[in-house]
Structure formats: C-alpha cells, structure tokens
Design a protein around this motif. Sequence first.
Motif, PDB file in Angstrom:
ATOM      1  N   LEU A  41      68.031 -27.593 -11.465  1.00  0.00           N
ATOM      2  CA  LEU A  41      69.197 -28.468 -11.580  1.00  0.00           C
ATOM      3  C   LEU A  41      70.508 -27.699 -11.721  1.00  0.00           C
ATOM      4  N   LEU A  42      70.435 -26.384 -11.927  1.00  0.00           N
ATOM      5  CA  LEU A  42      71.640 -25.631 -12.264  1.00  0.00           C
ATOM      6  C   LEU A  42      72.676 -25.633 -11.142  1.00  0.00           C
ATOM      7  N   GLN A  43      72.243 -25.613  -9.886  1.00  0.00           N
ATOM      8  CA  GLN A  43      73.203 -25.663  -8.791  1.00  0.00           C
ATOM      9  C   GLN A  43      74.043 -26.937  -8.872  1.00  0.00           C
ATOM     10  N   GLU A  44      73.380 -28.057  -9.062  1.00  0.00           N
ATOM     11  CA  GLU A  44      74.094 -29.335  -9.139  1.00  0.00           C
ATOM     12  C   GLU A  44      74.936 -29.424 -10.408  1.00  0.00           C
ATOM     13  N   VAL A  45      74.420 -28.887 -11.510  1.00  0.00           N
ATOM     14  CA  VAL A  45      75.150 -28.930 -12.775  1.00  0.00           C
ATOM     15  C   VAL A  45      76.437 -28.115 -12.683  1.00  0.00           C
ATOM     16  N   TYR A  46      76.340 -26.897 -12.147  1.00  0.00           N
ATOM     17  CA  TYR A  46      77.536 -26.065 -12.051  1.00  0.00           C
ATOM     18  C   TYR A  46      78.517 -26.596 -11.006  1.00  0.00           C
ATOM     19  N   ALA A  47      78.014 -27.255  -9.982  1.00  0.00           N
ATOM     20  CA  ALA A  47      78.917 -27.914  -9.044  1.00  0.00           C
ATOM     21  C   ALA A  47      79.696 -29.018  -9.758  1.00  0.00           C
ATOM     22  N   GLN A  48      79.015 -29.771 -10.609  1.00  0.00           N
ATOM     23  CA  GLN A  48      79.693 -30.822 -11.365  1.00  0.00           C
ATOM     24  C   GLN A  48      80.710 -30.236 -12.345  1.00  0.00           C
ATOM     25  N   LEU A  49      80.348 -29.151 -13.008  1.00  0.00           N
ATOM     26  CA  LEU A  49      81.293 -28.498 -13.917  1.00  0.00           C
ATOM     27  C   LEU A  49      82.520 -27.997 -13.156  1.00  0.00           C
ATOM     28  N   GLY A  50      82.289 -27.422 -11.980  1.00  0.00           N
ATOM     29  CA  GLY A  50      83.412 -26.985 -11.162  1.00  0.00           C
ATOM     30  C   GLY A  50      84.290 -28.148 -10.746  1.00  0.00           C
ATOM     31  N   ARG A  51      83.661 -29.261 -10.425  1.00  0.00           N
ATOM     32  CA  ARG A  51      84.404 -30.462 -10.020  1.00  0.00           C
ATOM     33  C   ARG A  51      85.285 -30.960 -11.171  1.00  0.00           C
ATOM     34  N   LEU A  52      84.739 -30.961 -12.375  1.00  0.00           N
ATOM     35  CA  LEU A  52      85.506 -31.391 -13.545  1.00  0.00           C
ATOM     36  C   LEU A  52      86.669 -30.441 -13.819  1.00  0.00           C
ATOM     37  N   TRP A  53      86.399 -29.159 -13.694  1.00  0.00           N
ATOM     38  CA  TRP A  53      87.429 -28.144 -13.959  1.00  0.00           C
ATOM     39  C   TRP A  53      88.562 -28.227 -12.938  1.00  0.00           C
ATOM     40  N   VAL A  54      88.223 -28.207 -11.649  1.00  0.00           N
ATOM     41  CA  VAL A  54      89.265 -28.244 -10.622  1.00  0.00           C
ATOM     42  C   VAL A  54      89.983 -29.591 -10.650  1.00  0.00           C
ATOM     43  N   GLY A  55      89.257 -30.649 -10.993  1.00  0.00           N
ATOM     44  CA  GLY A  55      89.911 -31.939 -11.155  1.00  0.00           C
ATOM     45  C   GLY A  55      90.928 -31.911 -12.283  1.00  0.00           C
ATOM     46  N   GLY A  56      90.603 -31.202 -13.367  1.00  0.00           N
ATOM     47  CA  GLY A  56      91.560 -31.045 -14.458  1.00  0.00           C
ATOM     48  C   GLY A  56      92.779 -30.241 -14.036  1.00  0.00           C
ATOM     49  N   LEU A  57      92.559 -29.204 -13.234  1.00  0.00           N
ATOM     50  CA  LEU A  57      93.691 -28.435 -12.710  1.00  0.00           C
ATOM     51  C   LEU A  57      94.585 -29.311 -11.835  1.00  0.00           C
ATOM     52  N   ARG A  58      93.969 -30.157 -11.041  1.00  0.00           N
ATOM     53  CA  ARG A  58      94.748 -31.046 -10.180  1.00  0.00           C
ATOM     54  C   ARG A  58      95.685 -31.923 -11.020  1.00  0.00           C
ATOM     55  N   GLN A  59      95.190 -32.432 -12.129  1.00  0.00           N
ATOM     56  CA  GLN A  59      96.039 -33.247 -12.999  1.00  0.00           C
ATOM     57  C   GLN A  59      97.206 -32.433 -13.541  1.00  0.00           C
ATOM     58  N   GLN A  60      96.964 -31.166 -13.855  1.00  0.00           N
ATOM     59  CA  GLN A  60      98.036 -30.322 -14.365  1.00  0.00           C
ATOM     60  C   GLN A  60      99.029 -29.937 -13.274  1.00  0.00           C
ATOM     61  N   PHE A  61      98.548 -29.734 -12.061  1.00  0.00           N
ATOM     62  CA  PHE A  61      99.419 -29.292 -10.972  1.00  0.00           C
ATOM     63  C   PHE A  61     100.300 -30.418 -10.436  1.00  0.00           C
ATOM     64  N   GLY A  62      99.843 -31.653 -10.521  1.00  0.00           N
ATOM     65  CA  GLY A  62     100.644 -32.773 -10.050  1.00  0.00           C
ATOM     66  C   GLY A  62      99.921 -33.615  -9.019  1.00  0.00           C
ATOM     67  N   SER A  63     100.353 -34.864  -8.901  1.00  0.00           N
ATOM     68  CA  SER A  63      99.654 -35.838  -8.059  1.00  0.00           C
ATOM     69  C   SER A  63      99.741 -35.520  -6.571  1.00  0.00           C
ATOM     70  N   GLU A  64     100.682 -34.652  -6.170  1.00  0.00           N
ATOM     71  CA  GLU A  64     100.776 -34.309  -4.750  1.00  0.00           C
ATOM     72  C   GLU A  64      99.624 -33.410  -4.297  1.00  0.00           C
TER      73      GLU A  64
END
Length: 331
Positions: A41-64
Amino acid sequence: MLDQSLPHKLEPSWMVDDKTFIFPDWDTIAEVIDGRYEEELLQEVYAQLGRLWVGGLRQQFGSEYQLVESNKFFLLSKADEQTAAEALRFLEQCLTRIHSGLPFVPECLGYGKWPVLCLEGDLFYRYLNDYCSEDEEASATVGGVFLNRGYGHFAMPDAELSRYSAVFVHELTHAILHICDLPVWLDEAIAVTVENHITRECPYELTRELIRRHRDYWTEQNIQTFWAGHSFWSPDDGQELSYHLARFLFAALYQGGTTDPSLVSDFVSQSKREDAGQEAAIRCLGIDFGEVLTHLLGDGKWAPDVDILASLLRKTEDSESDTSEYPHEEP
C-alpha cells in the motif's frame, strides 16, 4: 492491525516550523507511515501524502495555480488545462525514454509520484530558500532544480510552462541518476546527452575556437576543480567549459562508436566520485582520462588526483545544502 485507509491530512506534528512554505518532515512521516501500512500500500499512501502536500502548497501559492496529475507526476503551475496536460504527457514519455536509455539505474526509485512545481520568478526563489542552508540563497542563474530532501521534487521558474522541455528532461535525468551518486562531470554529461537526444536543443560540437578556449582556461591545477565538480559553479568561463569538457569526455568513452554500449554502462555503474571515475574507465574501457585530455589540452598532468580530490570533495560535503540544483547553462 495495519491501517487500510489512506491518510486524509498531514498532521501538524509532521511539519517543520521554521520555513516559509509548508514543509513536511519526511523522516518523521516515514517512521509513522512505514509501520502503519502494508508494503503493497505504500505507493498509494505516499502518492496521497504527496497530493496533500502539493495541494497545501497550491493554497499558499494562490488560486491561479492549478494542480493536475498523471500516473507518475504531480504538476503545479499557472498553465492552462491543455498546456498542463501536454506537459504531463511529455514528462511521462521522458521518464520512459530515460529509463530505457539508462539500464544501470533501477526503475523503482521510491514511493509516490514526482511533484513538479512551476513557479513565477520571485516565488520560485523564495521557495528554494527553504531548502538552502542559513548562509546560502538560491542562485539567480538556476533554470531548474531537483530538490532531494525527503519527498524528492522539481521546481523551475516557469509558471506558465512557456519553455519547459529541455529543463524537464535535464532535471528529470539528474533525479533518476541521483541514486547512483556519480562524479558531477559524468552526471552532467549524461543529463545533457539525454536532453539533446530527446529535445535536439543542445547538439555537441568541437570547434577550433572551443579548443583554443579550453587550452587558455585549463591548467594542471584548476583541472582538479573540474574532476571534483566545483568548476560547474564557476562564475567565469569555467562553467560553460566544464559542461563542454564533460561532453568531450563522455563522447570519448565511445571511441568513435567502436565501444560496446554495455561497457559504457558498466563504467557508469562502477564510477566513484573519489577518483572521478578514473579507475572504472581504465578497468571497463581501457581509457585513461589524463591521456584523453592530452588530445584536447596538450601535454600535461590532466588525470584526476585522488589526494586533491579528497580535499575538494570534503569542502563540497561541508557546504552542501538540501538542494541538488544544477546550473542549467550549457554551451
């Protein structure tokens, strides 16, 4: 009982506090995650963690900024939907082609997906500064960078994806080669060679003018900075000439097309930074770097000196930051 559900958030205790942008402590996360989930399951788990992290960066960088993903990549940029989709297809194709061309590198390089952050200039450099040591700042000449701390990812100053192909190929090759810990000159030579093979944007040539410039620049003393990788950061002609010299040496490995490519692969896989690959070249290919360089630079002591290299490499280790950025300034 091990967990079967994917993470739905990044815990506050997993974060590094003294950073400008969201900065997970991936060592701490690994201690928690690796004991909580089955290995399959680790491949899928780390993909999800990456998704959460980059999604958080997107919120910090701006809606554009928009986040899209493919099988192997996350892409965060300000590009329109079609351009982003084309960039993802290009990345997937490059990954396949690079792996097929570098048989000495294992295909599985870790869990998760490769995040690619395409940021506007000022934001790009502010983001990089989170990965620099206290006495460093991100270089204004960097065209792209692979950041190798924790969840390895790419950043580049091109939010609109206006000209990404060469940088993508170059930095992706560096990222794939990172596990090999090659001499810098060899790492760069392979990256530029792969870049040209895929994009055809940086063909190799050896002109009389380049020969003259090499002979004017290199000495028996400063050639050791090339073998140690320091000259690739030189503010003078050394940077450009280092890239070219690396390509000259890499081309020489094939001895006019007469060398079995499998022997070159053996050489690459056995090369060590401690001697800049000299011993592996002699053992696998019967090539002495000092002799090769006499054809370009004339008579002299051009071979790697392991004692000088040891001193120079210690300085490199003492000054290393969390970036694996490479100056993208090929001739």
